[in-house]
Motif scaffolding. Structure first.
Motif, PDB file in Angstrom:
ATOM      1  N   VAL A   1      -1.098   2.482 -10.201  1.00 48.81           N
ATOM      2  CA  VAL A   1       0.142   3.113 -10.455  1.00 48.81           C
ATOM      3  C   VAL A   1       0.883   2.956  -8.962  1.00 48.81           C
ATOM      4  N   ALA A   2       0.134   3.245  -7.971  1.00 44.52           N
ATOM      5  CA  ALA A   2       0.957   3.250  -6.593  1.00 44.52           C
ATOM      6  C   ALA A   2       1.550   1.879  -6.419  1.00 44.52           C
ATOM      7  N   ALA A   3       0.890   0.775  -6.774  1.00 44.43           N
ATOM      8  CA  ALA A   3       1.301  -0.517  -6.456  1.00 44.43           C
ATOM      9  C   ALA A   3       2.686  -0.931  -7.155  1.00 44.43           C
ATOM     10  N   GLN A   4       2.498  -0.501  -8.491  1.00 47.55           N
ATOM     11  CA  GLN A   4       3.667  -0.973  -9.365  1.00 47.55           C
ATOM     12  C   GLN A   4       4.776  -0.026  -9.170  1.00 47.55           C
ATOM     13  N   GLY A   5       4.506   1.138  -8.701  1.00 51.69           N
ATOM     14  CA  GLY A   5       5.463   2.066  -8.487  1.00 51.69           C
ATOM     15  C   GLY A   5       6.163   1.834  -7.100  1.00 51.69           C
ATOM     16  N   PHE A   6       5.369   1.397  -6.229  1.00 58.40           N
ATOM     17  CA  PHE A   6       5.959   0.772  -4.835  1.00 58.40           C
ATOM     18  C   PHE A   6       7.206  -0.326  -4.855  1.00 58.40           C
TER      19      PHE A   6
ATOM     20  N   VAL B   1       1.261  11.246   4.398  1.00 57.15           N
ATOM     21  CA  VAL B   1       0.460  10.503   3.357  1.00 57.15           C
ATOM     22  C   VAL B   1       0.826  10.961   1.807  1.00 57.15           C
ATOM     23  N   ASP B   2       1.186   9.970   1.146  1.00 54.84           N
ATOM     24  CA  ASP B   2       1.817  10.390  -0.317  1.00 54.84           C
ATOM     25  C   ASP B   2       0.631   9.816  -1.273  1.00 54.84           C
ATOM     26  N   ASN B   3      -0.186  10.399  -1.849  1.00 54.73           N
ATOM     27  CA  ASN B   3      -1.140   9.996  -2.573  1.00 54.73           C
ATOM     28  C   ASN B   3      -0.714   9.819  -4.079  1.00 54.73           C
ATOM     29  N   ARG B   4      -0.588   8.559  -4.633  1.00 59.00           N
ATOM     30  CA  ARG B   4      -0.365   8.406  -6.094  1.00 59.00           C
ATOM     31  C   ARG B   4      -1.405   7.542  -6.823  1.00 59.00           C
ATOM     32  N   ALA B   5      -2.420   8.653  -6.898  1.00 59.50           N
ATOM     33  CA  ALA B   5      -3.709   7.874  -7.546  1.00 59.50           C
ATOM     34  C   ALA B   5      -3.286   7.370  -9.116  1.00 59.50           C
ATOM     35  N   GLY B   6      -4.195   6.613  -9.542  1.00 57.81           N
ATOM     36  CA  GLY B   6      -4.191   6.239 -11.115  1.00 57.81           C
ATOM     37  C   GLY B   6      -4.361   4.858 -11.151  1.00 57.81           C
ATOM     38  N   ALA B   7      -5.180   4.528 -12.174  1.00 56.56           N
ATOM     39  CA  ALA B   7      -5.506   3.153 -12.484  1.00 56.56           C
ATOM     40  C   ALA B   7      -6.090   2.223 -11.389  1.00 56.56           C
ATOM     41  N   GLY B   8      -7.030   2.937 -10.584  1.00 57.24           N
ATOM     42  CA  GLY B   8      -7.384   1.993  -9.316  1.00 57.24           C
ATOM     43  C   GLY B   8      -6.690   1.493  -8.395  1.00 57.24           C
ATOM     44  N   GLY B   9      -5.589   2.286  -8.469  1.00 58.46           N
ATOM     45  CA  GLY B   9      -4.454   1.811  -7.402  1.00 58.46           C
ATOM     46  C   GLY B   9      -3.382   1.151  -7.897  1.00 58.46           C
TER      47      GLY B   9
END
Length: 323
Positions: free
Chosen positions: A73-78, A63-71
């Motif tokens: 950060v993770a979605a855009q980085g993905f 599991v790679d936690n990329r918290a920030g801005a309600g998700g």
């Protein structure tokens, strides 16, 4: 807010359904990107799935936690992830529906930019009041707000622009009353303020509240979903109470980068659906308010579109838009 959502391109999912032979070669390590901090409920669900997937797939799953801005950060980085099977996104309805509909800076399209793989869990949102708020039904709460809006018309939400905010908006709109959302940084501080009588009501996912319901320190007045939950058998659904637009359940799903080999997507899809049937999953996530779910990429795509269709008009009517 003008955004035009197109139907999900499910060509890859249709190819999967055709029954492709053989298993794809997976990398030694698969990362499940989670857009929320370690220790939260989304993280807990991802970790229990990761544990069972290691054995099922025969590779290391982390599991790679990329918290920030309600998700966000993770979605855009993905979107920059490789398509070799080394990275999957664990996303929820907030990341894929309410964020794109409410946050101006979101640059991803939840319909076009992600390959749906599988639905893994569902959950409900509840309307809850503190022990000193003298309402045993939602109708009684509405009357309290109508008579004393300054005292009872504030309701806590776990994040600005989240589904709980617009659930409260819908209740207020239907009853022609004034209700003001009070955003918190997550569900835990919201619950703490409810318990401390600092706020009269709140809307949140069911998981964080069940122990307090059992203790009698809060009361749940309504719940989303098509039917009552076993853990809250006495609580009516919003649909039962005449709020037909508040049926949608929350969910968690797995997405792959667009362009991943369909055979590999199918392998992940089958693995998640099989793991979802493992009693260990149910034992681990039901106490925190989730229920295991399964479904292929096409079902997940339909779920995303249905949520956009449900919340889009409500959000547009509310006039809410973050910069």
């Amino acid at each position: 807010m003008k955004r035009k959502w197109t139907q999900v391109a499910v060509g890859a999912a249709l190819a999967l359904a055709a029954g492709m032979a053989g298993a794809a070669k997976l990398p030694d390590t698969v990362r499940l990107v989670v857009g929320y901090p370690a220790g939260g409920t989304a993280d807990a669900v991802a970790r229990v799935y990761a544990e069972e997937l290691r054995e099922k797939l025969g590779v290391n799953v982390v599991v790679d936690n990329r918290a920030g801005a309600g998700g966000q950060v993770a979605a855009q980085g993905f979107l920059r992830s490789p398509v070799d099977g080394s990275v999957l996104l664990v996303a929820n309805n907030h990341m894929m529906t309410t964020l794109p509909l409410t946050v101006k800076t979101v640059t991803y399209d939840p319909v076009k930019d992600f390959q749906p793989v599988a639905v893994i869990a569902k959950f409900e949102h509840i309307f809850v009041v503190g022990k000193t708020t003298p309402a045993n039904t939602l109708a009684e709460y509405v009357e309290l707000v109508r008579k004393e809006p300054e005292k009872y018309g504030h309701y806590g939400i776990p994040a600005p622009g989240s589904a709980p905010q617009f659930l409260g908006y819908s209740i207020a709109k239907k009853n022609d009353i004034q209700m003001t959302p009070v955003p918190y940084k997550g569900g835990a501080p919201l619950i703490n303020d409810l318990l401390g009588d600092h706020i009269p009501a709140g809307v949140d996912a069911v998981g964080l509240i069940t122990e307090h319901v059992a203790a009698g320190t809060v009361r749940v007045l309504g719940i989303t979903g098509p039917k009552r939950l076993d853990i809250l058998k006495d609580v009516p659904t919003f649909v039962e109470m005449g709020y037909g637009n508040l049926e949608a359940s929350g969910w968690m799903g797995i997405f792959a980068p667009v362009g991943m080999d369909p055979a590999m997507v199918k392998q992940f899809q089958d693995a998640f659906n099989e793991v979802a049937k493992n009693p260990k999953i149910e034992k681990a996530i039901v106490p925190i308010g989730f229920r295991p779910s399964s479904g292929d990429g096409q079902e997940l795509a339909r779920t995303v579109q249905a949520d956009l269709d449900t919340w889009g008009p409500i959000i547009k009517e509310s006039g809410y838009l973050q910069q």
